[in-house]
Structure formats: structure tokens, C-alpha cells
Design an enzyme around this catalytic site. Structure first.
Site, PDB file in Angstrom:
ATOM      1  N   SER A   1      23.865  10.504  10.421  1.00  0.00           N
ATOM      2  CA  SER A   1      23.334   9.448   9.576  1.00  0.00           C
ATOM      3  C   SER A   1      23.994   9.498   8.201  1.00  0.00           C
ATOM      4  O   SER A   1      25.218   9.458   8.103  1.00  0.00           O
ATOM      5  CB  SER A   1      21.806   9.559   9.494  1.00  0.00           C
ATOM      6  OG  SER A   1      21.246   8.362   9.015  1.00  0.00           O
TER       7      SER A   1
ATOM      8  N   HIS B   1      17.550   8.236  17.034  1.00  0.00           N
ATOM      9  CA  HIS B   1      18.558   8.411  15.996  1.00  0.00           C
ATOM     10  C   HIS B   1      18.753   9.900  15.710  1.00  0.00           C
ATOM     11  O   HIS B   1      17.801  10.637  15.472  1.00  0.00           O
ATOM     12  CB  HIS B   1      18.110   7.678  14.727  1.00  0.00           C
ATOM     13  CG  HIS B   1      19.103   7.722  13.609  1.00  0.00           C
ATOM     14  ND1 HIS B   1      20.443   7.486  13.787  1.00  0.00           N
ATOM     15  CD2 HIS B   1      18.939   7.958  12.271  1.00  0.00           C
ATOM     16  CE1 HIS B   1      21.067   7.573  12.622  1.00  0.00           C
ATOM     17  NE2 HIS B   1      20.179   7.866  11.696  1.00  0.00           N
TER      18      HIS B   1
END
Length: 407
Positions: free
Chosen positions: A217, A351
Site C-alpha cells: 500500500s 488488501h
């Protein structure tokens, strides 16, 4: 007979006239690297053109083009990455399979100190030392046996909470709160000091020619920038870096304009301090950028890079990630080493989770480039789920990939 500098010059003149360097030889001697140039193009900029529009034809040319791109990216969005400071010292301790590297860096009278834990494999280090993964903020991918892991607290080097983090962190204690470096650029500086220290710490038994960097991320964005700017990184593995990482600004804008809910430049600069304040001047007119992130990724070449994206999250800009890395891939193709650049884009996981089904692709890159084993790294794949938006390569890539010569 007396011999003067004048007679030497007169005798040498015919030779100098005959030995006039070619355009490419001259460029290798002097590479112009401005941080800002006139530019306007909605398509992805051609990585095989110098700032003046002349072609990039060789590995020697790429050395200069790489310097140009680095200067432009720092000038427009990353801020200035300072060189190694005069003071870099370190200490190392180890107990069992756990070590700790403490680095002091800066200038006489103005230094910072930070520590990074290292987890070592069991057993005796191989000749040359253990390969190492530097993990931004912690590990989110599986690491094969035989590789050490250093956890880098990049957020201590430069905070990334929100806009209030601008100029806050250890890096800015050295260079001042008004330094142009973004948080991600400051992270690269800190990572470089870790490598400086490991290079002169034989007791750590780390093979500094076999260092990988990874993160997910926001830390994936940082890992990609580290691989781009720090040439001692042997393998770069950004995971789900999305906007500001392995996606391209122009392509993310296209997705947004097509109705997809993605993060593009105008939003990301309001969220955090990953980019310099100068980037604010371009987010509403991305076509003025004389580069895009396919060229940030290309700075890693000829070293290996594999990036992972997740189509389950629209805001990660799935079309932009695939299109951007497709464009970047042409640089490794020009070098004749396309198997050193990989891309994997699937869904069906959270994620920053790493499904075990992807282990073979990741371990192939670890095996070949860190562990010295035979492996097939010709890996470039997507599930093609782009939220209904269509990727048409000719709409964005208007160059023909050359095949680099040596000179």
C-alpha cells in the site's frame, strides 16, 4: 629542445580534430539533468527520448536518460534526495537469530540515530553472507528460507499520518522541516544509510549485493521509489501500491474520467505528504509532467522488479496499474531482459494479504535474483477486471521499442 604546453597543444590539435566525439559519446561525457522542462502530452511520455527529443539507442544512452528521469521526478513530485552525509556510523548486536542494527547519520553536531531489527535464518551464513529483505513497516509477503529480514521503521524517518506530517521525522531533524523531500524520498535516504552501514558491518553476515525491498500500500509506493533511486537494491517488490506507486497519473485520471472511483493525483496530495509540495502545481494538469510512473519503475532497470496489484479494490486503479507496467516493461524489453520485470494482478483477497496461490511467482524472483537458483521469471499477468474501462495500448503508448546497443 625545450617542450612547452603550447607546443603540446599545437601538436595535439590535429589528433583532437580527428577524435571528435559522436553525439552519444558526448552525451556520456556530459548528461544534462534539469529538474524542470517544457512539456505537454496527454499520452504516456516516451522513455526512449531524451529531454531534447533525440533517441535513446544504447545502454550508455540509458545511463544518461535514467539520470534525466531521476532529476525530473525529484523536481516535480519527489523533492530532492540528498547524497550520503559526512557522518554515517553504526553498531550491530545479535542474539540467536535476532539482530539489531543501530545507525547514526547526519552532519557533525547534527545527527540522528535509529535502529532496525533483523531476523536471521538458522544455521551458518553462506559464503558472502545472507541475502536480505528490507521490509517497509513490516513484512506482508512470504519470505523463503535462507533470507534475512530487516524491518525498517520508515514512518519514524518521515511521518505519514496526514498533511500535518509535512517536515516531521528523523530525516527532517537533519535537513530541516522545509527540506523539499517528500516522506517517500526521506525514506529512501534512511534506507541508503542502512545499506551504507551493512556494507561495513561484516559481523552481520549480510550479502549487500543481494538486498531486496518490499512494502504494501503506502509502503509499497515507498518500496518502488527505493528501488528506483537506490541502485544497490537488487530486487524490488512493491505490493498493491496503487496510485503514486506502480500506476500512472495519466491512466488513473483516465479511469476517473471514465467513471471509476480511483485515487488520482488531485486527491492523493490532500491525503498525505508522500509527494513534495511542488507536485500540487501539476495535479490538475498532469499532461505537463514530462514523465509518468512507467518511467519511475523503469529507473529500476536493468535490475529486477516484480509488482503485485489487487483488482478487488477499484481505488487501486487496476487499469492504470496494468497499463503503466505494460509501458514500463518496454524498457526491460529494449535491454533484452524482459524476464527481469514481472507483474501480477489478481483479486479474491483482502488488501495487503498475499494469497498462497501467488507464492510460485514471488519465489521464482527470490530464487533467481537473491538465491542464485534457476527459475522461470517470465511472469506478466492480469485477470483483466478493470471495472468496465478498456485498456487500449495504442491510445497511450506511441513509441516503438528499440533494442539497445552497448554504446
Amino acid at each position: 629542445m625545450a617542450f612547452s604546453w603550447l607546443s603540446f597543444v599545437l601538436l595535439a590539435l590535429p589528433v583532437l580534430a580527428l577524435a571528435r566525439p559522436s553525439e552519444h559519446e558526448a552525451r556520456s561525457l556530459f548528461c544534462s539533468t534539469p529538474s524542470n522542462i517544457p512539456f505537454n502530452d496527454d499520452k504516456l511520455p516516451d522513455p526512449f527520448k531524451f529531454n531534447d527529443g533525440s533517441p535513446v539507442r544504447s545502454f550508455a544512452d540509458w545511463d544518461c536518460r535514467r539520470q534525466q528521469l531521476s532529476a525530473l521526478i525529484q523536481g516535480y513530485e519527489a523533492g530532492t534526495l540528498p547524497p550520503r552525509p559526512p557522518v554515517v556510523t553504526s553498531t550491530f548486536t545479535k542474539s540467536g537469530t535476532t539482530g539489531n542494527l543501530t545507525v547514526t547519520a547526519g552532519f557533525p553536531g547534527k545527527t540522528i540515530t535509529f535502529s532496525s531489527p533483523i531476523t536471521f535464518p538458522t544455521g551458518t551464513a553462506p559464503f558472502g553472507g545472507w541475502p536480505l529483505v528490507i521490509a517497509y513497516g513490516g513484512v506482508s509477503i512470504p519470505i523463503p528460507d535462507g533470507i534475512a529480514v530487516l524491518t525498517y521503521d520508515n514512518s519514524a524517518m518521515a511521518e505519514q499520518n496526514d498533511q500535518s506530517s509535512r517536515g516531521v521525522g528523523l530525516f527532517f531533524d537533519v535537513y530541516g522541516a522545509n527540506a523539499t523531500a517528500s516522506s517517500m524520498t526521506a525514506w529512501v535516504w534512511g534506507l541508503s544509510r542502512i545499506i551504507d552501514s551493512l556494507e561495513v558491518t561484516p559481523a552481520a553476515h549480510i550479502n549487500t549485493a543481494k538486498i531486496a525491498v518490499t512494502g504494501c500500500s503506502r509502503n509499497g509506493k515507498g518500496a518502488l521509489m527505493a528501488g528506483a533511486f537506490e541502485e544497490r537494491i537488487a530486487l524490488t517488490i512493491p505490493q498493491e501500491s496503487g496510485s503514486g506507486g506502480d500506476t500512472c497519473w495519466r491512466l488513473s485520471k483516465f479511469e476517473q474520467d471514465s467513471g471509476d472511483v480511483v485515487q488520482q493525483a488531485t486527491e492523493i496530495v490532500q491525503e498525505n505528504v508522500w509527494f513534495s509540495t511542488n507536485f500540487d502545481n501539476y495535479v490538475f494538469n498532469i499532461s505537463l509532467l514530462p514523465y509518468d510512473h512507467h518511467e519511475l519503475a523503469a529507473l529500476v532497470a536493468p535490475r529486477p522488479l516484480i509488482s503485485y496489484e489487487n483488482t478487488d479494490f477499484e481505488w487501486l486503479s487496476p487499469l492504470s496499474g496494468f497499463g503503466c507496467m505494460t509501458a514500463a516493461h518496454t524498457v526491460w524489453e529494449a535491454m533484452g531482459i524482459p524476464d527481469k520485470h514481472g507483474f501480477v494482478q489478481v483479486g479474491n483477497h483482502s488488501h495487503c494479504d498475499f494469497p498462497s496461490s501467488l507464492n510460485p511467482t514471488l519465489f521464482a524472483f527470490f530464487d533467481k535474483f537473491l538465491l542464485g537458483k534457476e527459475a522461470n521469471t517470465s511472469i506478466f499477468e492480469t485477470n483483466g477486471l478493470f471495472n468496465g474501462t478498456e485498456w487500449v495500448a495504442s491510445q497511450w503508448i506511441n513509441w516503438t521499442t528499440p533494442r539497445f546497443t552497448l554504446l
